[in-house]
Motif scaffolding. Structure first.
Motif, PDB file in Angstrom:
ATOM      1  N   LEU A  92       0.861  -1.182   0.000  1.00 16.79           N
ATOM      2  CA  LEU A  92       0.000   0.000   0.000  1.00 16.79           C
ATOM      3  C   LEU A  92       0.894   1.227   0.000  1.00 16.79           C
ATOM      4  O   LEU A  92       1.697   1.420   0.909  1.00 16.79           O
ATOM      5  N   HIS A  93       0.782   2.055  -1.052  1.00 18.22           N
ATOM      6  CA  HIS A  93       1.577   3.268  -1.169  1.00 18.22           C
ATOM      7  C   HIS A  93       0.663   4.486  -1.136  1.00 18.22           C
ATOM      8  O   HIS A  93      -0.434   4.467  -1.709  1.00 18.22           O
ATOM      9  N   GLU A  94       1.126   5.542  -0.479  1.00 21.50           N
ATOM     10  CA  GLU A  94       0.345   6.778  -0.432  1.00 21.50           C
ATOM     11  C   GLU A  94       0.655   7.666  -1.629  1.00 21.50           C
ATOM     12  O   GLU A  94       1.815   7.836  -2.012  1.00 21.50           O
ATOM     13  N   PHE A  95      -0.385   8.225  -2.222  1.00 22.39           N
ATOM     14  CA  PHE A  95      -0.269   9.184  -3.319  1.00 22.39           C
ATOM     15  C   PHE A  95      -1.135  10.385  -2.975  1.00 22.39           C
ATOM     16  O   PHE A  95      -2.272  10.232  -2.523  1.00 22.39           O
ATOM     17  N   ARG A  96      -0.605  11.594  -3.242  1.00 26.08           N
ATOM     18  CA  ARG A  96      -1.340  12.807  -2.877  1.00 26.08           C
ATOM     19  C   ARG A  96      -1.623  13.643  -4.114  1.00 26.08           C
ATOM     20  O   ARG A  96      -0.754  13.862  -4.958  1.00 26.08           O
ATOM     21  N   MET A  97      -2.868  14.131  -4.188  1.00 30.41           N
ATOM     22  CA  MET A  97      -3.236  15.082  -5.228  1.00 30.41           C
ATOM     23  C   MET A  97      -2.813  16.475  -4.771  1.00 30.41           C
ATOM     24  O   MET A  97      -3.128  16.892  -3.659  1.00 30.41           O
ATOM     25  N   THR A  98      -2.102  17.189  -5.616  1.00 26.87           N
ATOM     26  CA  THR A  98      -1.639  18.539  -5.312  1.00 26.87           C
ATOM     27  C   THR A  98      -1.859  19.421  -6.541  1.00 26.87           C
ATOM     28  O   THR A  98      -2.348  18.947  -7.581  1.00 26.87           O
ATOM     29  N   GLU A  99      -1.475  20.667  -6.445  1.00 27.32           N
ATOM     30  CA  GLU A  99      -1.557  21.541  -7.611  1.00 27.32           C
ATOM     31  C   GLU A  99      -0.664  21.032  -8.726  1.00 27.32           C
ATOM     32  O   GLU A  99      -0.995  21.150  -9.907  1.00 27.32           O
ATOM     33  N   GLN A 100       0.480  20.453  -8.371  1.00 30.51           N
ATOM     34  CA  GLN A 100       1.391  19.908  -9.373  1.00 30.51           C
ATOM     35  C   GLN A 100       0.921  18.546  -9.893  1.00 30.51           C
ATOM     36  O   GLN A 100       1.248  18.164 -11.018  1.00 30.51           O
ATOM     37  N   THR A 101       0.159  17.839  -9.078  1.00 34.41           N
ATOM     38  CA  THR A 101      -0.354  16.524  -9.478  1.00 34.41           C
ATOM     39  C   THR A 101      -1.857  16.490  -9.245  1.00 34.41           C
ATOM     40  O   THR A 101      -2.344  15.905  -8.270  1.00 34.41           O
ATOM     41  N   PRO A 102      -2.642  17.131 -10.113  1.00 34.13           N
ATOM     42  CA  PRO A 102      -4.092  17.112  -9.958  1.00 34.13           C
ATOM     43  C   PRO A 102      -4.649  15.715 -10.237  1.00 34.13           C
ATOM     44  O   PRO A 102      -3.939  14.823 -10.709  1.00 34.13           O
ATOM     45  N   ALA A 103      -5.929  15.549  -9.951  1.00 41.18           N
ATOM     46  CA  ALA A 103      -6.554  14.225 -10.057  1.00 41.18           C
ATOM     47  C   ALA A 103      -6.357  13.561 -11.416  1.00 41.18           C
ATOM     48  O   ALA A 103      -5.990  12.384 -11.479  1.00 41.18           O
ATOM     49  N   PRO A 104      -6.570  14.255 -12.556  1.00 40.66           N
ATOM     50  CA  PRO A 104      -6.387  13.565 -13.854  1.00 40.66           C
ATOM     51  C   PRO A 104      -4.959  13.062 -14.053  1.00 40.66           C
ATOM     52  O   PRO A 104      -4.752  11.943 -14.545  1.00 40.66           O
ATOM     53  N   ARG A 105      -3.992  13.875 -13.683  1.00 43.60           N
ATOM     54  CA  ARG A 105      -2.597  13.454 -13.858  1.00 43.60           C
ATOM     55  C   ARG A 105      -2.261  12.288 -12.942  1.00 43.60           C
ATOM     56  O   ARG A 105      -1.567  11.345 -13.347  1.00 43.60           O
ATOM     57  N   LEU A 106      -2.753  12.335 -11.692  1.00 43.61           N
ATOM     58  CA  LEU A 106      -2.489  11.234 -10.767  1.00 43.61           C
ATOM     59  C   LEU A 106      -3.126   9.946 -11.269  1.00 43.61           C
ATOM     60  O   LEU A 106      -2.522   8.869 -11.185  1.00 43.61           O
TER      61      LEU A 106
END
Length: 321
Positions: A92-106
C-alpha cells in the motif's frame, strides 16, 4: 494466450481495454464464473513466490504525508490499511493530489504503474469531489469526506457513537450536556453528531443546549457560552477543535469527553472510533472488488459502519443525584 485471458478476466489494466471487453463478453456468453477460493489463494501467496506484490494506492489531497496530520484526521486508518494489505499479499503506497499533481494526472500515473485498486482516504474538506478520472479503478472510500464519486465506503457509525456517549454520561449522572463541535467536523459526518445529540436528548428526557461551534464568526466566547448554558458536562467532537488555551481551560474545569479519542488522550473519557480496524476493513472490501473486476462508482453504493467504543477515562467521573 492464456496469460492475456487471465489478465482480461481479472480486468487487469495490462490488457488492452478492447481485448478485456471482448474476452469478458465471451466469458459471460459461455457462463464462466471466477472461483473465489482460487482468487483468494492467489492473493495470499507468500511474497517470495510472486514476481512482485501488487500495489494498492492510498489517495488523499493533503499537502503533507497523511501520517503527519493531526490524529483527528483518522490517521490510524492508514496504518491499519497498510498492515492488512501486507497480510493479503499487497503493498500500500500513499499518493497525494496537489496543484502539481491534480486528479487527472495522478490517475494517469497510477494507470501507468498498473495499479488496480484505490483507497480514497479522508480528504482535507468535507464534500470533496474528485471528478470522473477514477472509473477504471476498483475503489473504496474511508470516512465520509469524499462526496463524488459515490463509492462503497467504510466509516465509524457516528450517529450511534454520540448516542452511546450520551447514554453513558446520563447513566453516571450528567443531565446538562453541552455539545462543542467544529463546522467541518459536523459536515464530515453528514450532521450525524448534531442529529444524534438531539435524538439522545429526546430519548433520555433531557433539554438540549445550544451547540457551541468554535469556528463560526459570530460565536460568543467559550467561557461566556458556559456561563449562559450552565452545562455539567462538555462533549466535544474532538479536543483539537479548540485552541491550546481553550483546551487548558476545559481541562481545569474537568467534566468533559471527546467523541474522537486518539493515542495521546489515554486519560480522557469518550469514544474510541477504532480507525485502524476500519482501515483494514476498507482493504478487505477493496480486494473483493478487485477480485470481482468491479471498477468505478457502483450503481448502489454500500457503507460498512464500525461501532465506536466508550472509554471511561478520568474526565467524566460522574455526578451524584
Amino acid at each position: 494466450s492464456p496469460s492475456t485471458v487471465s489478465l482480461a478476466l481479472r480486468n487487469d489494466l495490462r490488457a488492452a481495454a478492447a481485448t478485456r471487453e471482448r474476452i469478458q463478453a465471451l466469458a459471460r456468453k459461455m457462463g464462466y464464473r471466477r472461483d473465489p477460493v482460487v482468487a483468494r489463494m492467489m492473493a495470499q501467496l507468500p511474497k517470495s513466490r510472486r514476481e512482485h506484490s501488487p500495489v494498492l494506492a492510498f489517495v488523499t489531497d493533503h499537502p503533507v504525508p497523511f501520517a503527519k496530520l493531526a490524529p483527528t484526521m483518522d490517521t490510524s486508518s492508514l496504518a491499519g490499511a497498510h498492515r492488512r494489505a501486507l497480510e493479503q499479499g499487497y503493498d500500500l503506497h500513499e499518493f497525494r493530489m496537489t496543484e502539481q499533481t491534480p486528479a487527472p494526472r495522478l490517475a494517469r500515473m497510477l494507470l501507468s504503474r498498473g495499479i488496480e485498486g484505490i483507497l480514497a482516504g479522508p480528504m482535507q474538506r468535507a464534500n470533496t469531489r474528485l471528478g470522473t478520472d477514477w472509473q477504471r479503478f476498483s475503489a473504496v472510500a474511508i470516512g465520509e469526506s469524499l462526496d463524488q464519486p459515490r463509492l462503497d465506503r467504510v466509516t465509524n457509525n457516528q450517529f450511534k457513537s454520540i448516542m452511546t456517549a450520551m447514554r453513558r454520561l446520563y447513566e453516571i449522572g450528567y443531565r446538562r450536556v453541552g455539545l462543542i463541535i467544529g463546522t467541518d467536523s459536523e459536515q464530515r459526518v453528514n450532521h450525524r453528531w448534531g442529529g444524534g445529540y438531539l435524538m439522545a436528548c429526546d430519548l433520555l428526557g433531557l433539554s438540549p443546549l445550544p451547540r457551541w461551534m468554535p469556528d463560526q464568526p459570530a460565536t460568543t466566547g467559550l467561557a461566556a457560552w458556559v456561563r449562559r448554558c450552565r452545562p455539567d458536562m462538555l462533549l466535544l467532537s474532538s479536543l483539537d477543535v479548540l485552541s491550546p488555551a481553550q483546551q487548558a481551560w476545559i481541562a481545569s474545569r474537568g467534566h468533559y469527553a471527546s467523541l474522537h479519542l486518539h493515542a495521546g488522550e489515554q486519560q480522557v473519557s469518550g469514544i474510541q472510533q477504532h480507525w485502524a480496524r476500519l482501515g483494514a476493513a476498507a482493504v478487505d472490501l477493496l480486494i473483493r472488488r478487485i477480485h470481482k473486476g468491479q471498477t468505478g462508482a457502483p450503481d448502489f453504493p454500500m457503507t460498512i459502519q464500525g461501532d465506536g467504543e466508550w472509554v471511561p477515562g478520568k474526565t467524566a467521573p460522574g455526578r451524584k443525584r
